[in-house]
Design a protein around this motif. Sequence first.
Motif, PDB file in Angstrom:
ATOM      1  N   GLU A 271      46.129  43.399  49.593  1.00 44.42           N
ATOM      2  CA  GLU A 271      44.755  43.186  49.139  1.00 44.42           C
ATOM      3  C   GLU A 271      44.548  41.738  48.710  1.00 44.42           C
ATOM      4  O   GLU A 271      43.528  41.117  49.041  1.00 44.42           O
ATOM      5  CB  GLU A 271      44.423  44.144  47.990  1.00 44.42           C
ATOM      6  CG  GLU A 271      44.395  45.608  48.385  1.00 44.42           C
ATOM      7  CD  GLU A 271      45.766  46.269  48.368  1.00 44.42           C
ATOM      8  OE1 GLU A 271      46.766  45.558  48.105  1.00 44.42           O
ATOM      9  OE2 GLU A 271      45.842  47.477  48.631  1.00 44.42           O
ATOM     10  N   GLU A 272      45.509  41.191  47.964  1.00 43.84           N
ATOM     11  CA  GLU A 272      45.392  39.806  47.532  1.00 43.84           C
ATOM     12  C   GLU A 272      45.444  38.855  48.731  1.00 43.84           C
ATOM     13  O   GLU A 272      44.689  37.876  48.793  1.00 43.84           O
ATOM     14  CB  GLU A 272      46.500  39.453  46.536  1.00 43.84           C
ATOM     15  CG  GLU A 272      46.344  38.057  45.955  1.00 43.84           C
ATOM     16  CD  GLU A 272      47.416  37.724  44.931  1.00 43.84           C
ATOM     17  OE1 GLU A 272      47.455  36.549  44.512  1.00 43.84           O
ATOM     18  OE2 GLU A 272      48.205  38.616  44.558  1.00 43.84           O
TER      19      GLU A 272
ATOM     20  N   ALA B  34      44.459  39.509  51.734  1.00 44.26           N
ATOM     21  CA  ALA B  34      43.174  39.625  52.423  1.00 44.26           C
ATOM     22  C   ALA B  34      42.110  38.796  51.721  1.00 44.26           C
ATOM     23  O   ALA B  34      41.282  38.136  52.376  1.00 44.26           O
ATOM     24  CB  ALA B  34      42.748  41.091  52.494  1.00 44.26           C
ATOM     25  N   ARG B  35      42.106  38.807  50.399  1.00 45.38           N
ATOM     26  CA  ARG B  35      41.128  38.011  49.656  1.00 45.38           C
ATOM     27  C   ARG B  35      41.347  36.514  49.886  1.00 45.38           C
ATOM     28  O   ARG B  35      40.380  35.744  50.058  1.00 45.38           O
ATOM     29  CB  ARG B  35      41.200  38.339  48.167  1.00 45.38           C
ATOM     30  CG  ARG B  35      40.602  39.700  47.800  1.00 45.38           C
ATOM     31  CD  ARG B  35      40.428  39.832  46.312  1.00 45.38           C
ATOM     32  NE  ARG B  35      41.704  39.878  45.611  1.00 45.38           N
ATOM     33  CZ  ARG B  35      42.375  40.983  45.337  1.00 45.38           C
ATOM     34  NH1 ARG B  35      41.897  42.153  45.740  1.00 45.38           N
ATOM     35  NH2 ARG B  35      43.521  40.948  44.684  1.00 45.38           N
ATOM     36  N   LEU B  36      42.605  36.087  49.878  1.00 47.05           N
ATOM     37  CA  LEU B  36      42.901  34.668  50.123  1.00 47.05           C
ATOM     38  C   LEU B  36      42.454  34.247  51.522  1.00 47.05           C
ATOM     39  O   LEU B  36      41.887  33.162  51.702  1.00 47.05           O
ATOM     40  CB  LEU B  36      44.398  34.414  49.945  1.00 47.05           C
ATOM     41  CG  LEU B  36      44.938  34.481  48.518  1.00 47.05           C
ATOM     42  CD1 LEU B  36      46.471  34.413  48.522  1.00 47.05           C
ATOM     43  CD2 LEU B  36      44.369  33.354  47.658  1.00 47.05           C
TER      44      LEU B  36
ATOM     45  N   ALA C   4      40.102  35.672  53.334  1.00 40.36           N
ATOM     46  CA  ALA C   4      38.641  35.706  53.409  1.00 40.36           C
ATOM     47  C   ALA C   4      38.012  34.493  52.731  1.00 40.36           C
ATOM     48  O   ALA C   4      36.969  33.984  53.178  1.00 40.36           O
ATOM     49  CB  ALA C   4      38.119  36.989  52.771  1.00 40.36           C
ATOM     50  N   ARG C   5      38.641  34.005  51.645  1.00 38.59           N
ATOM     51  CA  ARG C   5      38.071  32.880  50.897  1.00 38.59           C
ATOM     52  C   ARG C   5      38.372  31.524  51.529  1.00 38.59           C
ATOM     53  O   ARG C   5      37.712  30.535  51.219  1.00 38.59           O
ATOM     54  CB  ARG C   5      38.600  32.884  49.458  1.00 38.59           C
ATOM     55  CG  ARG C   5      38.065  34.005  48.587  1.00 38.59           C
ATOM     56  CD  ARG C   5      38.208  33.650  47.122  1.00 38.59           C
ATOM     57  NE  ARG C   5      39.596  33.403  46.741  1.00 38.59           N
ATOM     58  CZ  ARG C   5      40.387  34.303  46.154  1.00 38.59           C
ATOM     59  NH1 ARG C   5      39.916  35.514  45.901  1.00 38.59           N
ATOM     60  NH2 ARG C   5      41.616  34.000  45.817  1.00 38.59           N
TER      61      ARG C   5
ATOM     62  N   ILE D 283      45.854  43.211  56.477  1.00 33.44           N
ATOM     63  CA  ILE D 283      45.250  41.989  55.932  1.00 33.44           C
ATOM     64  C   ILE D 283      43.968  41.655  56.689  1.00 33.44           C
ATOM     65  O   ILE D 283      42.947  41.283  56.100  1.00 33.44           O
ATOM     66  CB  ILE D 283      46.253  40.825  56.002  1.00 33.44           C
ATOM     67  CG1 ILE D 283      47.409  41.062  55.024  1.00 33.44           C
ATOM     68  CG2 ILE D 283      45.569  39.497  55.703  1.00 33.44           C
ATOM     69  CD1 ILE D 283      48.571  40.107  55.205  1.00 33.44           C
TER      70      ILE D 283
ATOM     71  N   GLY E 266      41.208  44.021  55.646  1.00 32.77           N
ATOM     72  CA  GLY E 266      40.738  43.692  54.305  1.00 32.77           C
ATOM     73  C   GLY E 266      39.884  42.436  54.287  1.00 32.77           C
ATOM     74  O   GLY E 266      38.823  42.388  53.649  1.00 32.77           O
ATOM     75  N   ALA E 267      40.328  41.386  55.003  1.00 32.61           N
ATOM     76  CA  ALA E 267      39.584  40.125  55.023  1.00 32.61           C
ATOM     77  C   ALA E 267      38.229  40.296  55.698  1.00 32.61           C
ATOM     78  O   ALA E 267      37.197  39.816  55.193  1.00 32.61           O
ATOM     79  CB  ALA E 267      40.403  39.048  55.722  1.00 32.61           C
TER      80      ALA E 267
ATOM     81  N   VAL F  35      35.825  42.138  53.457  1.00 38.75           N
ATOM     82  CA  VAL F  35      35.235  41.269  52.432  1.00 38.75           C
ATOM     83  C   VAL F  35      34.095  40.454  53.024  1.00 38.75           C
ATOM     84  O   VAL F  35      33.045  40.250  52.386  1.00 38.75           O
ATOM     85  CB  VAL F  35      36.315  40.332  51.840  1.00 38.75           C
ATOM     86  CG1 VAL F  35      35.677  39.252  50.975  1.00 38.75           C
ATOM     87  CG2 VAL F  35      37.322  41.133  51.027  1.00 38.75           C
ATOM     88  N   LEU F  36      34.278  39.986  54.241  1.00 43.22           N
ATOM     89  CA  LEU F  36      33.291  39.117  54.884  1.00 43.22           C
ATOM     90  C   LEU F  36      32.179  39.887  55.585  1.00 43.22           C
ATOM     91  O   LEU F  36      31.192  39.292  56.037  1.00 43.22           O
ATOM     92  CB  LEU F  36      33.992  38.214  55.894  1.00 43.22           C
ATOM     93  CG  LEU F  36      34.992  37.208  55.300  1.00 43.22           C
ATOM     94  CD1 LEU F  36      35.823  36.570  56.411  1.00 43.22           C
ATOM     95  CD2 LEU F  36      34.271  36.154  54.484  1.00 43.22           C
TER      96      LEU F  36
END
Length: 243
Positions: free
Chosen positions: A9-10, A12-14, A16-17, A226, A229-230, A233-234
């Motif tokens: 999850e983390e 995927a967030r990285l 996406a950002r 990943i 998840g990414a 988020v997007l």
Amino acid sequence: MARPRGGVEEAARLVARAGCVLVLAGFGVGGCGPRVSLDGFLGDPLGAWRAFAGWLRGVRGARPGPAHYAVAALEAAGVVGGVVSLCPDGLLGAAGVRGVVELHGSAGDAVCVRCGRRVPVGEALREVEAGRVPRCPCGGLLKPGVVLYGEPVPEDALREAVGLARRCDLVLAAGPGLGDYPAAQLPLIVKERGGGLVVVAPGVTALDGLADLKVEAPVDEALPAICEGALGVLGRGGGCRGP
């Protein structure tokens, strides 16, 4: 297929950002080929070809896996700005990845050590099967089109890879084969510019000490998760696990 949880999850967030993700792909067929040196090849070219022959035939019959399709989906969504492959099996391209820098050459070719001419590897393998050392029309030895140990990587490929590292702000390094130079310098270039590094691999890799996050799982499990998840988020498309 099991879906890994720890760190995904983390990661995927990285991803996406990030403004630009550079994928460093150290995974592929059969550990990305036999470990044959250039000196070893020149000393016994037929023996070296025989060491490569089974792997090369396996590559020709191989199909992309979930990790390859995950990279392709991230690229198609505009998340990945470039891919540097350390495995010369061509499967990232077969999965639909367009911007692949083949840092370690191509298993689809044989190349003359004298004049640089390239021919389809199947032509060389037929010579090997007949017990003959493959040769170029110029008389030079044909070697597998992959970069052998002790052989420099192609200058144009290295230049392109370094250029990607200077543009991107996150490296997603995946697979066990991540420690060989000059590929191992690419995360350093990104980190020196304030970027990040996510490592995805089971067990220890040479890049773990530099990583901002380590996802310890097989790439065929972790990369699709990943990716999903990414893209979630997007709010973008899927296809992270292939057709």
